[in-house]
Motif scaffolding. Structure first.
Motif, PDB file in Angstrom:
ATOM      1  N   ALA A 151      -3.276  27.608 -19.241  1.00 24.90           N
ATOM      2  CA  ALA A 151      -3.412  29.058 -19.106  1.00 24.90           C
ATOM      3  C   ALA A 151      -4.085  29.429 -17.788  1.00 24.90           C
ATOM      4  N   ILE A 152      -5.103  28.664 -17.391  1.00 23.35           N
ATOM      5  CA  ILE A 152      -5.813  28.962 -16.144  1.00 23.35           C
ATOM      6  C   ILE A 152      -4.903  28.752 -14.948  1.00 23.35           C
ATOM      7  N   SER A 153      -4.105  27.691 -14.961  1.00 19.61           N
ATOM      8  CA  SER A 153      -3.215  27.440 -13.830  1.00 19.61           C
ATOM      9  C   SER A 153      -2.183  28.555 -13.685  1.00 19.61           C
ATOM     10  N   ILE A 154      -1.674  29.071 -14.790  1.00 23.22           N
ATOM     11  CA  ILE A 154      -0.726  30.182 -14.715  1.00 23.22           C
ATOM     12  C   ILE A 154      -1.414  31.435 -14.194  1.00 23.22           C
ATOM     13  N   ALA A 155      -2.643  31.681 -14.673  1.00 26.63           N
ATOM     14  CA  ALA A 155      -3.379  32.872 -14.238  1.00 26.63           C
ATOM     15  C   ALA A 155      -3.701  32.807 -12.745  1.00 26.63           C
ATOM     16  N   VAL A 156      -4.095  31.637 -12.255  1.00 26.08           N
ATOM     17  CA  VAL A 156      -4.410  31.488 -10.827  1.00 26.08           C
ATOM     18  C   VAL A 156      -3.151  31.721  -9.991  1.00 26.08           C
ATOM     19  N   LYS A 157      -2.026  31.179 -10.437  1.00 26.39           N
ATOM     20  CA  LYS A 157      -0.784  31.365  -9.693  1.00 26.39           C
ATOM     21  C   LYS A 157      -0.373  32.835  -9.680  1.00 26.39           C
ATOM     22  N   ALA A 158      -0.527  33.527 -10.807  1.00 23.05           N
ATOM     23  CA  ALA A 158      -0.177  34.940 -10.872  1.00 23.05           C
ATOM     24  C   ALA A 158      -1.096  35.780  -9.990  1.00 23.05           C
ATOM     25  N   ALA A 159      -2.389  35.438  -9.971  1.00 19.14           N
ATOM     26  CA  ALA A 159      -3.341  36.184  -9.138  1.00 19.14           C
ATOM     27  C   ALA A 159      -3.053  35.977  -7.653  1.00 19.14           C
ATOM     28  N   LEU A 160      -2.712  34.758  -7.258  1.00 19.70           N
ATOM     29  CA  LEU A 160      -2.364  34.507  -5.859  1.00 19.70           C
ATOM     30  C   LEU A 160      -1.076  35.228  -5.479  1.00 19.70           C
ATOM     31  N   PHE A 161      -0.140  35.310  -6.418  1.00 21.56           N
ATOM     32  CA  PHE A 161       1.092  36.053  -6.161  1.00 21.56           C
ATOM     33  C   PHE A 161       0.797  37.534  -5.937  1.00 21.56           C
ATOM     34  N   ASN A 162      -0.202  38.057  -6.637  1.00 19.10           N
ATOM     35  CA  ASN A 162      -0.559  39.468  -6.546  1.00 19.10           C
ATOM     36  C   ASN A 162      -1.490  39.775  -5.376  1.00 19.10           C
ATOM     37  N   THR A 163      -1.983  38.752  -4.697  1.00 13.40           N
ATOM     38  CA  THR A 163      -2.967  38.944  -3.636  1.00 13.40           C
ATOM     39  C   THR A 163      -2.343  39.594  -2.400  1.00 13.40           C
ATOM     40  N   ARG A 164      -3.023  40.588  -1.884  1.00 10.72           N
ATOM     41  CA  ARG A 164      -2.610  41.274  -0.648  1.00 10.72           C
ATOM     42  C   ARG A 164      -3.738  41.142   0.366  1.00 10.72           C
ATOM     43  N   ILE A 165      -3.430  40.535   1.494  1.00 14.63           N
ATOM     44  CA  ILE A 165      -4.420  40.307   2.542  1.00 14.63           C
ATOM     45  C   ILE A 165      -4.122  41.255   3.699  1.00 14.63           C
ATOM     46  N   PRO A 166      -5.102  42.056   4.139  1.00 12.65           N
ATOM     47  CA  PRO A 166      -4.839  42.997   5.248  1.00 12.65           C
ATOM     48  C   PRO A 166      -4.388  42.259   6.507  1.00 12.65           C
ATOM     49  N   ARG A 167      -3.450  42.863   7.194  1.00 18.67           N
ATOM     50  CA  ARG A 167      -2.967  42.274   8.438  1.00 18.67           C
ATOM     51  C   ARG A 167      -4.010  42.476   9.537  1.00 18.67           C
ATOM     52  N   VAL A 168      -4.224  41.443  10.329  1.00 14.63           N
ATOM     53  CA  VAL A 168      -5.272  41.435  11.346  1.00 14.63           C
ATOM     54  C   VAL A 168      -4.637  41.327  12.723  1.00 14.63           C
ATOM     55  N   ARG A 169      -5.187  42.080  13.646  1.00 19.68           N
ATOM     56  CA  ARG A 169      -4.759  41.991  15.048  1.00 19.68           C
ATOM     57  C   ARG A 169      -5.966  41.631  15.905  1.00 19.68           C
ATOM     58  N   VAL A 170      -5.806  40.611  16.711  1.00 19.59           N
ATOM     59  CA  VAL A 170      -6.877  40.154  17.598  1.00 19.59           C
ATOM     60  C   VAL A 170      -6.642  40.753  18.979  1.00 19.59           C
ATOM     61  N   LEU A 171      -7.566  41.594  19.418  1.00 16.11           N
ATOM     62  CA  LEU A 171      -7.468  42.260  20.715  1.00 16.11           C
ATOM     63  C   LEU A 171      -8.430  41.602  21.692  1.00 16.11           C
ATOM     64  N   GLU A 172      -7.961  41.352  22.886  1.00 19.06           N
ATOM     65  CA  GLU A 172      -8.779  40.698  23.914  1.00 19.06           C
ATOM     66  C   GLU A 172      -8.851  41.604  25.138  1.00 19.06           C
ATOM     67  N   ASP A 173     -10.077  41.875  25.597  1.00 15.71           N
ATOM     68  CA  ASP A 173     -10.253  42.756  26.753  1.00 15.71           C
ATOM     69  C   ASP A 173     -10.185  41.944  28.052  1.00 15.71           C
ATOM     70  N   GLU A 174     -10.430  42.601  29.155  1.00 16.23           N
ATOM     71  CA  GLU A 174     -10.330  41.958  30.462  1.00 16.23           C
ATOM     72  C   GLU A 174     -11.384  40.890  30.665  1.00 16.23           C
ATOM     73  N   GLU A 175     -12.524  41.028  29.998  1.00  9.64           N
ATOM     74  CA  GLU A 175     -13.598  40.047  30.155  1.00  9.64           C
ATOM     75  C   GLU A 175     -13.397  38.817  29.279  1.00  9.64           C
ATOM     76  N   GLY A 176     -12.404  38.846  28.416  1.00 14.67           N
ATOM     77  CA  GLY A 176     -12.121  37.685  27.571  1.00 14.67           C
ATOM     78  C   GLY A 176     -12.731  37.760  26.198  1.00 14.67           C
TER      79      GLY A 176
END
Length: 333
Positions: A151-176
């Motif tokens: 039951a736990i393995s099914i629940a973990v798989k279902a929770a990971l399927f439902n997981t939404r991770i915000p998209r990240v953008r890495v911005l680099e300025d002129e100084e690095g």
């Protein structure tokens, strides 16, 4: 582990019924109870799921937070597991009574996910050696009615399927110098692929036979069980024995010769988790004979390897003894 007290007459009744392929609740030895899966049940998490398997009730929440990659895997994120055994599940969990069981379940989950094939951990990396996503998987045992690991393995798989991770953008300025920007759009997110996330099948040895999806009463009649985690493609990622009893290689091979319909139980494929927020699944909804064939071949190789190791103990001519070859079609991870 939650337990129940049975009289000797009750144990004999259960054991004799299993020998005749007739269990107390009317199921056969290789029949699962109905599985209820509900996703997106906790609002303040990145993903969540609740699974009911008979009288077993499991709640899993996944929280995504930024962290630093591990030194040995600088280009990957990682998962952390925590298991809480609620005192409401059984009086045995009051105080620190459930700590040992929680640690055992968490260690089992670590072993299952300790490979690159289960989850694409590279997709969790934001900036190598600097930033990554860490998924904290919290498992809460609400009610214990037997067959916790499945039951736990099914629940973990279902929770990971439902997981939404915000998209990240890495911005680099002129100084690095680098700046991290998170998307505010809830639909602009990363979804994990759970196609290769394994599920656990627990086989309990009762008398001379074995059963799947054992109840608390049946677990009280079993001295040893075999936990096998398999993916929808037939890859065996983990195998371990639980219980005080022992299992000889012949018993393990017999367990792995289980009906292919049983290996295709709900949870092995992504079809268990449709786009809707909840679903009810019946046992044996898929059939994958390839899974049973590859698993059986792997166990046959394991038995041959066992015999080879025993031969090394009784012979002085080690160079004349060759180890068995891994069967084709089997993958060791």
């Amino acid at each position: 582990m939650a337990s129940v007290s049975l009289s000797e007459a009750e144990k004999v009744y259960i054991v004799h019924g299993v020998q005749e392929d007739l269990r107390v609740d009317g199921r056969g030895c290789e029949d699962y109870r109905c599985v209820e899966v509900e996703t997106d049940v906790v609002s303040n998490t990145s993903g969540s799921a609740r699974v009911k398997l008979g009288h077993t009730d499991i709640l899993v929440g996944v929280k995504a937070e930024m962290g630093t990659p591990k030194l040995e895997r600088p280009s990957e994120g990682y998962l952390e597991f925590f298991v809480d055994c609620s005192a409401n599940a059984t009086p045995e969990f009051e105080g620190r009574g459930g700590d040992d069981l929680g640690t055992e379940i968490a260690n089992t989950l670590y072993r299952i996910f300790n490979n690159k094939s289960s989850v694409d951990l590279r997709s969790l990396c934001i900036s190598p050696r600097e930033h990554c996503w860490v998924l904290y998987v919290d498992v809460l045992l609400l009610e214990c009615g037997g067959n916790l690991f499945d039951a736990i393995s099914i629940a973990v798989k279902a929770a990971l399927f439902n997981t939404r991770i915000p998209r990240v953008r890495v911005l680099e300025d002129e100084e690095g110098s680098k700046d991290i920007e998170l998307s505010d759009d809830p639909y602009d997110c990363i979804r994990l692929s759970v196609e290769n996330v394994p599920c656990i099948v627990t086989l309990c040895k009762i008398g001379c036979r074995h059963v799947v999806d054992a109840t608390l009463q049946e677990e009280a009649c079993s001295l040893a069980s075999l936990l096998v985690s398999v993916t929808s493609k037939g890859v065996v990622t983990c195998m371990r024995k639980v219980g005080k009893g022992s299992l000889d290689p012949e018993s393990i091979f017999e367990m792995m010769e289980v009906n292919p319909q049983c290996w295709g139980k709900p949870g092995l494929g992504t079809s268990l988790f449709p786009n809707s927020s909840s679903s009810r699944c019946l046992p044996r909804h898929t059939q994958d004979p390839k899974l049973c064939v590859e698993s059986s071949a792997l166990i046959r190789w394991w038995v041959e390897l066992w015999d080879w190791c025993q031969a090394l103990l009784v012979t002085d001519y080690l160079y004349q003894v060759s180890p068995p070859l891994i069967p084709s079609g089997c993958i060791l991870v």
